[in-house]
Design an enzyme around this catalytic site. Structure first.
Site, PDB file in Angstrom:
ATOM      1  CB  CYS A   1      -0.970  -0.080   1.270  1.00 57.62           C
ATOM      2  SG  CYS A   1      -2.106  -1.379   1.451  1.00 57.62           S
ATOM      3  CB  THR A   2       1.627   3.835  -1.723  1.00 60.81           C
ATOM      4  OG1 THR A   2       2.454   3.066  -2.221  1.00 60.81           O
ATOM      5  CG2 THR A   2       2.288   5.340  -1.781  1.00 60.81           C
ATOM      6  CG  ASN A 179       3.144  -1.801   2.998  1.00 54.71           C
ATOM      7  OD1 ASN A 179       3.283  -1.428   1.935  1.00 54.71           O
ATOM      8  ND2 ASN A 179       2.092  -1.737   3.749  1.00 54.71           N
ATOM      9  NE  ARG A 192       5.525  -1.089  -2.376  1.00 54.28           N
ATOM     10  CZ  ARG A 192       4.888  -1.025  -1.265  1.00 54.28           C
ATOM     11  NH1 ARG A 192       3.707  -0.225  -1.236  1.00 54.28           N
ATOM     12  NH2 ARG A 192       5.250  -1.661  -0.251  1.00 54.28           N
TER      13      ARG A 192
END
Lengths: 254, 120
Positions: A1-2, A179, A192
């Site tokens: 997730c971001t 994360n 990311r």
């Protein structure tokens, strides 16, 4: 997730997120994607919760899932949840709950919905609740409010808060969380955050908007094969837009 | 091919995406209804894809190891009882979804606590 919280040059607050899910649960050879991610996409819905005919809050969820992973209360606050892995993971809390050893701890996504159900919550109240309540599994709570600089990433262990990272620290106009703890380097195979920060800085304060945020969250590897949706939220208006996402090959598997 | 190199660029023209592939519908959940009734309508519409997801996870587990059938039986037979211990109104809402979709309550409880389970 971001997840990203931040403000435009006029101080309007935004909150956006990619939800990534389905790692290692089978590969869909036909569609070149993770099997569970592919099965989750048709279950994505926006939900407007109402009471007495009045809108209370909005969430993005998967049909059948009643907790909150992404949500906004217009002109009040917004929350997104990112998974946090740790040695003292959720299994201890799960066993304590199953065996009725300790039920004075909250389920992470139900706690998020609890704060939306509370009529008297504002940004500070949300931070206080999410910071002080014992929870079953470690997590990142990303929170935004409608006022200038109301943005924070709450890094949680099960029993205590490890860190509260607030917007404005070191003159930041946005905070991005994936994360990993923000003060540590991510795994080299799952970085990311560096491209996300680079794209946000390239976007700039002035171009902060749904369009800008969507473009950042659609940039590989922020967008990856696990990404099932992108949600965009504007705090003052309570505007919520959600889009199903696919990452065309070539694309990072996570 | 998934792992093939691609140019890392900051996208600039992805918004708005094509509604044909990206559209997400919006539904109303009325909090004035009893918790067991709140999700009935939505759950019925999505019964098939929800059941497909749950079935897939079971099949995946069994392909991984047939011994996991014992865990699946445990989830189906025992985990449903956990719904009674979940804080209000969530346990009742999950029961309402199970009734509306005919999906095992234990499987829906697992689906709802998947975040905690996944940190395993």
């Amino acid at each position: 997730c971001t997840s990203i919280v931040g403000e435009d040059s006029k101080g309007n607050m935004y909150h956006a997120r990619n939800l990534d899910f389905g790692l290692f649960l089978g590969w869909d050879v036909q569609n070149d994607t993770w099997m569970v991610s592919q099965l989750l996409r048709p279950l994505i819905i926006n939900v407007n919760y109402t009471k007495g005919g009045q809108l209370q809050y909005k969430t993005v969820t998967f049909v059948g899932f009643v907790g909150v992973i992404t949500g906004i209360k217009p002109n009040s606050f917004s929350i997104s949840i990112n998974e946090r892995f740790g040695a003292n993971g959720g299994y201890i809390g799960l066993f304590e709950w199953f065996l009725n050893i300790n039920r004075n701890q909250a389920w992470t996504t139900f706690l998020a919905r609890d704060v939306f159900e509370n009529d008297n919550m504002d940004f500070d109240g949300v931070i206080k609740t999410l910071t002080n309540t014992p929870i079953i599994a470690p997590v990142y709570y990303i929170v935004a409010g409608p006022e200038k600089l109301q943005g924070a990433v709450v890094t949680r262990d099960r029993a205590k808060t490890v860190d509260v990272w607030t917007l404005g620290t070191n003159d930041t106009w946005f905070l991005a969380e994936t994360n990993y703890d923000h003060w540590k380097k991510p795994l080299i195979v799952d970085d990311r955050i560096t491209p996300c920060n680079r794209c946000m800085n390239k976007l700039g304060h002035e171009k902060m908007s749904f369009e800008g945020l969507f473009n950042v969250l659609s940039s590989k590897p922020v967008l990856n094969k696990l990404t099932v949706y992108t949600a965009l939220m504007e705090l003052k208006t309570g505007k919520l837009e959600t889009y199903i996402q696919y990452c065309p090959t070539p694309c990072d598997p996570f | 091919s998934v792992l093939a190199k691609y140019e890392e660029i900051c996208e600039q023209a992805k918004y708005p995406p094509d509604p044909k592939t990206s559209f997400v519908p919006t539904y109303v959940v009325n909090l004035d209804l009893p918790p067991s009734q709140r999700w009935v309508e939505i759950s019925k519409i999505y019964q098939k894809p929800l059941a497909a997801l749950v079935t897939y996870i079971k099949e995946f587990a069994l392909e991984f190891s047939p011994k996991l059938q014992k865990i699946i039986d445990l989830i189906d037979n025992k985990l449903g009882k956990l719904a009674d211990s979940l804080p209000a109104p969530y346990g009742e809402e999950i029961k309402g979804i199970a009734n509306a979709t005919n999906i095992e309550l234990g499987e829906l409880v697992l689906y709802n606590i998947f975040y905690e389970v996944f940190t395993l």
